[in-house]
Structures are given as structure tokens and as C-alpha cells.
Design a protein around this motif. Structure first.
Motif, PDB file in Angstrom:
ATOM      1  N   ASP A 149      29.775  -6.756  11.715  1.00 13.82           N
ATOM      2  CA  ASP A 149      30.088  -8.093  11.209  1.00 13.82           C
ATOM      3  C   ASP A 149      29.383  -8.381   9.894  1.00 13.82           C
ATOM      4  O   ASP A 149      29.935  -9.042   9.006  1.00 13.82           O
ATOM      5  CB  ASP A 149      29.692  -9.152  12.242  1.00 13.82           C
ATOM      6  N   LYS A 150      28.166  -7.886   9.734  1.00 13.94           N
ATOM      7  CA  LYS A 150      27.385  -8.150   8.532  1.00 13.94           C
ATOM      8  C   LYS A 150      28.086  -7.611   7.288  1.00 13.94           C
ATOM      9  O   LYS A 150      28.207  -8.304   6.267  1.00 13.94           O
ATOM     10  CB  LYS A 150      25.993  -7.526   8.667  1.00 13.94           C
ATOM     11  N   ASN A 151      28.570  -6.380   7.361  1.00 15.95           N
ATOM     12  CA  ASN A 151      29.245  -5.788   6.201  1.00 15.95           C
ATOM     13  C   ASN A 151      30.634  -6.382   5.985  1.00 15.95           C
ATOM     14  O   ASN A 151      31.082  -6.519   4.842  1.00 15.95           O
ATOM     15  CB  ASN A 151      29.339  -4.271   6.369  1.00 15.95           C
ATOM     16  N   LEU A 152      31.319  -6.766   7.055  1.00 14.80           N
ATOM     17  CA  LEU A 152      32.623  -7.406   6.903  1.00 14.80           C
ATOM     18  C   LEU A 152      32.489  -8.754   6.205  1.00 14.80           C
ATOM     19  O   LEU A 152      33.298  -9.111   5.342  1.00 14.80           O
ATOM     20  CB  LEU A 152      33.283  -7.581   8.271  1.00 14.80           C
ATOM     21  N   ILE A 153      31.455  -9.500   6.574  1.00 10.62           N
ATOM     22  CA  ILE A 153      31.205 -10.791   5.925  1.00 10.62           C
ATOM     23  C   ILE A 153      30.861 -10.588   4.451  1.00 10.62           C
ATOM     24  O   ILE A 153      31.305 -11.345   3.579  1.00 10.62           O
ATOM     25  CB  ILE A 153      30.075 -11.544   6.650  1.00 10.62           C
ATOM     26  N   ALA A 154      30.070  -9.544   4.161  1.00 11.12           N
ATOM     27  CA  ALA A 154      29.687  -9.261   2.773  1.00 11.12           C
ATOM     28  C   ALA A 154      30.904  -8.880   1.931  1.00 11.12           C
ATOM     29  O   ALA A 154      31.022  -9.286   0.769  1.00 11.12           O
ATOM     30  CB  ALA A 154      28.642  -8.144   2.734  1.00 11.12           C
ATOM     31  N   ILE A 155      31.837  -8.097   2.510  1.00 10.59           N
ATOM     32  CA  ILE A 155      33.065  -7.737   1.791  1.00 10.59           C
ATOM     33  C   ILE A 155      33.883  -8.979   1.489  1.00 10.59           C
ATOM     34  O   ILE A 155      34.356  -9.187   0.364  1.00 10.59           O
ATOM     35  CB  ILE A 155      33.891  -6.730   2.617  1.00 10.59           C
ATOM     36  N   ASN A 156      34.050  -9.816   2.499  1.00 11.28           N
ATOM     37  CA  ASN A 156      34.825 -11.043   2.323  1.00 11.28           C
ATOM     38  C   ASN A 156      34.183 -11.960   1.285  1.00 11.28           C
ATOM     39  O   ASN A 156      34.869 -12.580   0.465  1.00 11.28           O
ATOM     40  CB  ASN A 156      34.950 -11.764   3.666  1.00 11.28           C
ATOM     41  N   LYS A 157      32.848 -12.032   1.286  1.00 16.12           N
ATOM     42  CA  LYS A 157      32.128 -12.893   0.342  1.00 16.12           C
ATOM     43  C   LYS A 157      32.301 -12.405  -1.088  1.00 16.12           C
ATOM     44  O   LYS A 157      32.292 -13.196  -2.034  1.00 16.12           O
ATOM     45  CB  LYS A 157      30.649 -12.942   0.711  1.00 16.12           C
ATOM     46  N   ASN A 158      32.487 -11.096  -1.271  1.00 19.34           N
ATOM     47  CA  ASN A 158      32.715 -10.545  -2.608  1.00 19.34           C
ATOM     48  C   ASN A 158      33.955 -11.131  -3.259  1.00 19.34           C
ATOM     49  O   ASN A 158      34.051 -11.210  -4.487  1.00 19.34           O
ATOM     50  CB  ASN A 158      32.871  -9.019  -2.516  1.00 19.34           C
ATOM     51  N   PHE A 159      34.915 -11.530  -2.436  1.00 21.40           N
ATOM     52  CA  PHE A 159      36.175 -12.012  -2.965  1.00 21.40           C
ATOM     53  C   PHE A 159      36.301 -13.530  -2.924  1.00 21.40           C
ATOM     54  O   PHE A 159      37.132 -14.095  -3.634  1.00 21.40           O
ATOM     55  CB  PHE A 159      37.342 -11.404  -2.179  1.00 21.40           C
TER      56      PHE A 159
END
Length: 524
Positions: free
Chosen positions: A172-182
Motif C-alpha cells: 500500500d505504501k508504494n501504491l500510494i506514493a505512485i498515485n501521489k506522483n500524479f
């Protein structure tokens, strides 16, 4: 006839809960047994088979789940002890929460399909004893990205994204970080959160991108008095063409006219991924003309490196020429400047469309050699510049905009009036005419309270304090500015209206010095 006979011989199985009388149809007897066995995983450890009735081609299986034991004694397996460093035996008042907490640890480690196994081991003091074990399955890492929708993004942008996340644990941590990039990217956004495709050997993240409307037109009209207290009209035009060629490039055209007949023209081009690398190119040309007195032309080519999507650091050259047009203008001098500099820029985008960004920091340093043509004198100059702005969320619809700006030029030689910093106006120290203040050193800070009305408008009240130093005129005035404004969306863009008044401390407040600005920012 064969089909009809086969259909007639087909058996039907029904599971009936004796407590709730809920009737559940299952495919066959094996499915019925599997369902009854699975109830122990939901804490029904004493499920009993009450009756089986066969009526023609239908089989009815009656069962009693018994009590749901969410309070239990727990024994955990060696593998769980090694991972979580917990006691082997303990009592829990919420077995579901305990299982969820244990499973979450393994999911965070990349075991996305892990499952806690529950086994009944007996009773103690009226409570069940439950053994917990883990079925981890295979560990999952992010193997790559698949772009859908707007797929014409620069290749270097995707390589940077893969560099940041490829090979990392799927959690979840990396998925949230990917989404936050956009979420706050200036050029692209996601139509929906990242989706995942799991295959036997890989984990692919699907990005459904769409291109943002990033071209902007920013026009401001100002009303105020010039140095002779004559009412004048001034204005600013700022046009940005961005990502027109799908390379995240930008072309900026800026023109400004101030009440004292000064005009500024800027042309800036930015190419962020030069030759598909993380090196960018920025070219800026600035022309300033003060009526028929003097004219300055400055060119600044720069190369910079993307630290990440929000930070840049760059090196630049400066080539500047100033020519005195009016021979009676004795405070100015013809000069040529050249030198090198370094700069750093950080921009954190905002999720609020009414604001330009959440945080912005800009720092610059230039080492220049100045040649005063007529005097045949060379002088070394150091120039410093710092800008910082942040929109702080107080609570609810209340925000506080904090901004500071300062610049200094230092040299052993005296500065001519036509090479000083020029500031003041709509995007600077408000309440003063555009570029009406000149200094070799200045700073100012501002606090602005903003109250949002939904996502369509906000009121603001602001106060500013600053000081400048002008060695040429031997003055060090302390300045202030106060005002209020209203910003709101209309069909063609963001409309801004502002009243402001600036003055030097010690001077009387004059209503006829109030500046009125009206502007619009449109995206297309």
C-alpha cells in the motif's frame, strides 16, 4: 430424449442454517463439506451437522454454526514468531482483528496473497484455543508499468518512474506514493487510481493517464497614480504554452507596462528532458526599457538536472547589456555584464485549483564581471536571490499564505541606477506601481489570510513589510502594504480583483494611492 433424462437425474444440494433459516444452494456435496469446514476460519469452532434430508433429487443439509468465538486463546506458529517477534501464546478479545493485524504485516512485506490459517486445538477456561499459521504464497514486487490512455509522455519520465519504483515491494505504501506522483503533476493526471495485473511471474501496474490543460493566459489590468499623481492605466500579459509537443516543454511570453512608462518583455523556453536524459535546457531573454531613458537586454542560457519531479538544480550564464538613450540621464551608465551562476528550484503542486502551488522555493547565485564602457572600468559583482512561498492549511476553509523574497548585489564599485533590482507591484510588494522600486538590496515578507468558498472562490486579506537599500540615492526606507481581494472561477478562468495600498513608514496614509488590479488566469 437423452438430454431430458440427464437433466432429470441432476441432483440439487441445499445448506440450511437452523438458527437463521437461510437457505444456500451449492453445486455438489464436496462444495457443501468445504463450506462447513470454512466456518472455523470465521471463528465458528463448534459447527454441528443436525440433519440431512433427501427429497427426490434434492438434498437438504441442516447445520448449526454455534457460538462465534472472537475471544480466544491463541497459539502462533514458529514462522509468525520469527517475523513479528511476539509471544507464542496469548489471549485476545478480538480474534478477527488479531488475524487482520498479522496478515497486514505480511502484505506490507509483499505477500499480497497471504492467508492466515486457523486451527481449533481445544478449550481452556471456557474459551477455545486456536492455532494460527500463515500461508504466504509468493512475494510480489513491482515489475513494471503499463500506460493506457495518454501514452505520449516523455520516455525519460517513465524511466524515472521505473527507477523510483521498479523492483520495490508491492504494498500500500508504494501504491500510494505512485498515485501521489500524479495527483499534483503539472502535465498529466490519472483518470483512476493505479490498477494491478497479477500473473504467475510478474506484477504490472496499469496507469490510466490523461493530458492536463496546461496552457495558460494570465492578464492583469492595473489602475493607479504615477509619480506625478496622474491617473494611469498599466497592465501585464503572461502567456504559457506547455506540453504542446508532448515533451513537458514550456514556452513563456511575458509583457508588462508600468505607470512610469517602463516596459518589460520576457521570452523563456524550457525543455526538461534534453536528448531523453534528466538534463534540461532553459533559455531566457529579458528586455527592459524605461521610456526614452535607457534599455537593458539580458540573456540567460541554463542547463539543469532533475533531482526529481519537483526539484531542479542548474547552472547558467548571464550576458547583459545596458544602453543609455537619454544623454541627460547622468545616474545611469552604459555597461556589459557576463558571468556564471547556480540556481535551485523546488515546486510542490497543490490539490486546490484556486492556488498556483502549495510550496515554492527558488534560490540563485551569480558571479558577474561588469564593464562600464565609457569609464573603461571593470568590476566584480556577486548577486543573490531567494524566494519562498507556502500555503498553510489552518483548518476547514481557512488558509494562510506565507511569502518572502529578497535579493542583494555586492561590489566594491558603486552601482549605476540602471542596473539596480526593480520590484513592486501585483506579484511583488503590492500597493506600489509595477517595478517602481529600485535597490541594490531589498527584502519583504507577507502574510495573507485566505477563506475558501467551496472550490470556486476565496477572499483574502494581506499585510506586507519590507525594506530596501539604494546606495545610489543613499536611502533605506521601511515599507508596508495592506489590502484585500477576491478570487473566483468563471467559465473562462480564474478572475482576480484586488485593492492595495503601500507606503513608507512615517508617511501619511493616502486614499488616492490605492491601487486597483483586475486580472484573469485562463487554462486551455
Amino acid at each position: 430424449m437423452f438430454c431430458v433424462c440427464l437433466q432429470a437425474q441432476k441432483k440439487h444440494y441445499f445448506l440450511i442454517d437452523t438458527e437463521t433459516n437461510v437457505r444456500k444452494k451449492v453445486k455438489d456435496s464436496a462444495t457443501a463439506v468445504k463450506f462447513l469446514d470454512s466456518l472455523s476460519q470465521s471463528n465458528y469452532f463448534f459447527t454441528q451437522l443436525k440433519d440431512v434430508k433427501i427429497k427426490g433429487d434434492s438434498t437438504e443439509i441442516y447445520f448449526d454454526k454455534g457460538k462465534n468465538f472472537n475471544q480466544t486463546f491463541v497459539n502462533v506458529s514458529d514462522s509468525i514468531i520469527d517475523r513479528l517477534k511476539i509471544k507464542r501464546e496469548f489471549f485476545t478479545k478480538n480474534l478477527d482483528s488479531t488475524k487482520k493485524s498479522i496478515n497486514k504485516k505480511y502484505i506490507d512485506d509483499g505477500y499480497s496473497f497471504s492467508r492466515i490459517k486457523t486451527k481449533y486445538k481445544g478449550q481452556k477456561d471456557g474459551f477455545p484455543i486456536v492455532e494460527l499459521d500463515i500461508n504466504k504464497n509468493d512475494k510480489r514486487i513491482i515489475n513494471g508499468f503499463v500506460v493506457k490512455g495518454y501514452d505520449k509522455v516523455p520516455k525519460r519520465f517513465m524511466k524515472n518512474l521505473e527507477k523510483d519504483f521498479k523492483g520495490k515491494t508491492y504494498d500500500d505504501k508504494n501504491l500510494i506514493a505512485i498515485n501521489k506522483n500524479f495527483q499534483s503533476h503539472p502535465f498529466v493526471s490519472l483518470e483512476r487510481p493505479p490498477q494491478t495485473l497479477f500473473t504467475k511471474d510478474s506484477t504490472q501496474i496499469y496507469l490510466f493517464m490523461e493530458k492536463k490543460k496546461t496552457n495558460t493566459f494570465d492578464g492583469v489590468i492595473g489602475f493607479g497614480n504615477d509619480k506625478t499623481d496622474k491617473f494611469t492605466l498599466n497592465g501585464t500579459l503572461n502567456v504559457n504554452f506547455r506540453n504542446m509537443f508532448n515533451g513537458f516543454e514550456a514556452i513563456n511570453l511575458y509583457w508588462q507596462r508600468n505607470p512610469d512608462k517602463g516596459q518589460t518583455f520576457d521570452l523563456q523556453t524550457d525543455i526538461p528532458y534534453l536528448f531523453k536524459s534528466n538534463v534540461g535546457l532553459n533559455m531566457k531573454i529579458n528586455i527592459f526599457r524605461q521610456d526614452s531613458t535607457y534599455a537593458n537586454v539580458k540573456m540567460q542560457p541554463a542547463l539543469y538536472y532533475h533531482i526529481n519531479n519537483r526539484q531542479k538544480i542548474g547552472f547558467r550564464g548571464t550576458f547583459e547589456t545596458s544602453t543609455i538613450i537619454d544623454t541627460l540621464y547622468v545616474q545611469g551608465k552604459d555597461y556589459n555584464k557576463k558571468g556564471i551562476g547556480i540556481w535551485y528550484d523546488m515546486t510542490e503542486p497543490t490539490d486546490i485549483d484556486l492556488f498556483l502551488y502549495k510550496t515554492k522555493i527558488r534560490a540563485e547565485f551569480d558571479y558577474l564581471t561588469t564593464n562600464y564602457t565609457l569609464d573603461n572600468v571593470n568590476a566584480i559583482q556577486n548577486q543573490f536571490y531567494l524566494f519562498a512561498e507556502h500555503n498553510y492549511h489552518i483548518n476547514g476553509n481557512h488558509f494562510l499564505n506565507i511569502k518572502g523574497e529578497g535579493a542583494m548585489m555586492s561590489s566594491k564599485n558603486e552601482f549605476s541606477a540602471n542596473e539596480l533590482y526593480r520590484f513592486g507591484g501585483w506579484n511583488s510588494l503590492r500597493g506600489f506601481n509595477e517595478n517602481s522600486l529600485a535597490a541594490d538590496f531589498y527584502y519583504f515578507g507577507s502574510l495573507e489570510y485566505r477563506y475558501l468558498i467551496g472550490n470556486q472562490a476565496f477572499f483574502d486579506v494581506f499585510g506586507q513589510y519590507g525594506q530596501l537599500n539604494n546606495k545610489t540615492l543613499n536611502v533605506k526606507p521601511k515599507l508596508y502594504s495592506v489590502g484585500l481581494g477576491f478570487n473566483f472561477f468563471i467559465p473562462i478562468g480564474l478572475m482576480s480583483f484586488q485593492l492595495s495600498n503601500g507606503n513608507e513608514f512615517g508617511n501619511p496614509f493616502k486614499f488616492n494611492d490605492i491601487k486597483i488590479h483586475w486580472g484573469i488566469l485562463s487554462r486551455f
